[in-house]
Design a protein around this motif. Sequence first.
Motif, PDB file in Angstrom:
ATOM      1  N   PHE A 172       1.472 -13.307  -1.758  1.00 21.10           N
ATOM      2  CA  PHE A 172       0.776 -14.508  -1.296  1.00 21.10           C
ATOM      3  C   PHE A 172      -0.564 -14.158  -0.672  1.00 21.10           C
ATOM      4  N   LEU A 173      -0.604 -13.082   0.099  1.00 25.81           N
ATOM      5  CA  LEU A 173      -1.855 -12.649   0.723  1.00 25.81           C
ATOM      6  C   LEU A 173      -2.905 -12.312  -0.335  1.00 25.81           C
ATOM      7  N   VAL A 174      -2.512 -11.527  -1.334  1.00 26.50           N
ATOM      8  CA  VAL A 174      -3.459 -11.124  -2.378  1.00 26.50           C
ATOM      9  C   VAL A 174      -3.917 -12.337  -3.185  1.00 26.50           C
ATOM     10  N   GLU A 175      -2.973 -13.192  -3.560  1.00 24.87           N
ATOM     11  CA  GLU A 175      -3.325 -14.387  -4.330  1.00 24.87           C
ATOM     12  C   GLU A 175      -4.215 -15.327  -3.512  1.00 24.87           C
ATOM     13  N   LEU A 176      -3.980 -15.397  -2.201  1.00 32.05           N
ATOM     14  CA  LEU A 176      -4.807 -16.234  -1.342  1.00 32.05           C
ATOM     15  C   LEU A 176      -6.245 -15.722  -1.315  1.00 32.05           C
ATOM     16  N   LEU A 177      -6.424 -14.409  -1.213  1.00 35.64           N
ATOM     17  CA  LEU A 177      -7.772 -13.837  -1.186  1.00 35.64           C
ATOM     18  C   LEU A 177      -8.480 -14.057  -2.515  1.00 35.64           C
ATOM     19  N   PHE A 178      -7.763 -13.879  -3.622  1.00 35.22           N
ATOM     20  CA  PHE A 178      -8.359 -14.099  -4.939  1.00 35.22           C
ATOM     21  C   PHE A 178      -8.651 -15.588  -5.175  1.00 35.22           C
ATOM     22  N   GLY A 179      -7.827 -16.468  -4.607  1.00 29.81           N
ATOM     23  CA  GLY A 179      -7.944 -17.885  -4.900  1.00 29.81           C
ATOM     24  C   GLY A 179      -8.803 -18.685  -3.946  1.00 29.81           C
ATOM     25  N   VAL A 283      -4.154  -4.616   6.332  1.00 29.92           N
ATOM     26  CA  VAL A 283      -4.426  -5.188   5.010  1.00 29.92           C
ATOM     27  C   VAL A 283      -5.277  -4.226   4.188  1.00 29.92           C
ATOM     28  N   GLU A 284      -6.233  -3.560   4.826  1.00 32.02           N
ATOM     29  CA  GLU A 284      -7.043  -2.566   4.125  1.00 32.02           C
ATOM     30  C   GLU A 284      -6.151  -1.449   3.577  1.00 32.02           C
ATOM     31  N   GLU A 285      -5.167  -1.016   4.357  1.00 33.72           N
ATOM     32  CA  GLU A 285      -4.229   0.010   3.900  1.00 33.72           C
ATOM     33  C   GLU A 285      -3.435  -0.483   2.686  1.00 33.72           C
ATOM     34  N   LEU A 286      -3.026  -1.745   2.710  1.00 32.59           N
ATOM     35  CA  LEU A 286      -2.316  -2.320   1.566  1.00 32.59           C
ATOM     36  C   LEU A 286      -3.166  -2.233   0.309  1.00 32.59           C
ATOM     37  N   PHE A 287      -4.434  -2.557   0.422  1.00 31.75           N
ATOM     38  CA  PHE A 287      -5.305  -2.549  -0.752  1.00 31.75           C
ATOM     39  C   PHE A 287      -5.613  -1.131  -1.228  1.00 31.75           C
ATOM     40  N   GLU A 288      -5.556  -0.162  -0.335  1.00 36.52           N
ATOM     41  CA  GLU A 288      -5.698   1.224  -0.777  1.00 36.52           C
ATOM     42  C   GLU A 288      -4.544   1.618  -1.687  1.00 36.52           C
TER      43      GLU A 288
END
Length: 361
Positions: A172-179, A283-288
């Motif tokens: 949901f977090l990733v989709e929220l940022l993309f959307g 969140v930055e760690e998640l994206f790494e």
Amino acid sequence: MVLDGDFDPHPEACAYLKWLQHGAGRSPGTARTYGSRVAAYLTWAETSSIDWRRPSLDQLADLVRWLHRGGRNGTDITPRSPGYVNLGLTAIGGFLRFCALHGKVPTEVADRLSEPRFLRDLPQGFDPGESGNRVVRRSMLRMKAPIKPPKFLDTGQQEAVVKGTRNIRDRFLVELLFGTGLRVGEACGLHRQDMHFLPSSVPLGCRFTGPHVHVVRRDRNSNGALAKSLIPRTIPVSPQLARLYADYQQERWAVLAETEESAFVFVNLYRAPLGLPLRPDTVEELFERLSREAGVKVTPHTCRHTFATRLVRAGVDRDVVQALLGHVSPTSTAIYTHADWSDLRAAVDAVGHSRREAGAR
């Protein structure tokens, strides 16, 4: 925090970073970035036996070369691109001007960092005001840097990033940022009261229809998250994203159950301390990790670039894009009106096709 050679806090640098957050209202991420660049400046001054409070213009020019080449012998620091060097000079100039205002640096040092410049051609979005003032301060030290369009992901790359998420909260977090194009500080600062995902929010006292998100700046978020813009904005979201949020709420309740107290949307569910709001650096760690698994470099801000680029390419009016992104100036939005190879190929093919049609007639 910036430390000196004895690992003690550097008083002027630390005061500057504190002012950035609590005086200028910058986010912790911005202060951290500025801190690294101020630290580089202080390192250069110490290794060059220069008083950081009184650098000459020639010495500052040497700083530019030092940053660009990676130190005196190319081994002291990582070599930096011209664009990075220019951003570093902005932070360093702000630091020296701050010190000058507090009597720690001679005023002439701060003054020599920039010079007045008359604008013959006003850039888009520039407001000269009622007086018609066309004079701005321009940095004396800048490298020529090519203007690079922001990096964005194609559909396949975006799907690979989403596929790498391991739970509903992260998806949901990733989709929220993309959307929505939210900045990471804005996403981590969301409260549940900001999520209006019902068909009608009138019972909540909200005049906006359909599912949407309210982005509100709160200066006292316990996780250090901070919305960059002082002006609140409202962003519509898709029904698919609203359904995914409902799934996340069920996941959250299953983990936290009756201990649920946090007003934040994104909280710790899979590491201690449970229930505390997610921090932007988490969140930055998640994206790494997502970058490694998807095989493509992606950050939370890449999601924002992807959202904005797709809006522009879909023909959305630039004013609408500006409002959705929360840009104060249209100049900030203009960077997304770039062309890639497919745009160039389509343009040339279109010209060739029109010539063939003319010849056939």
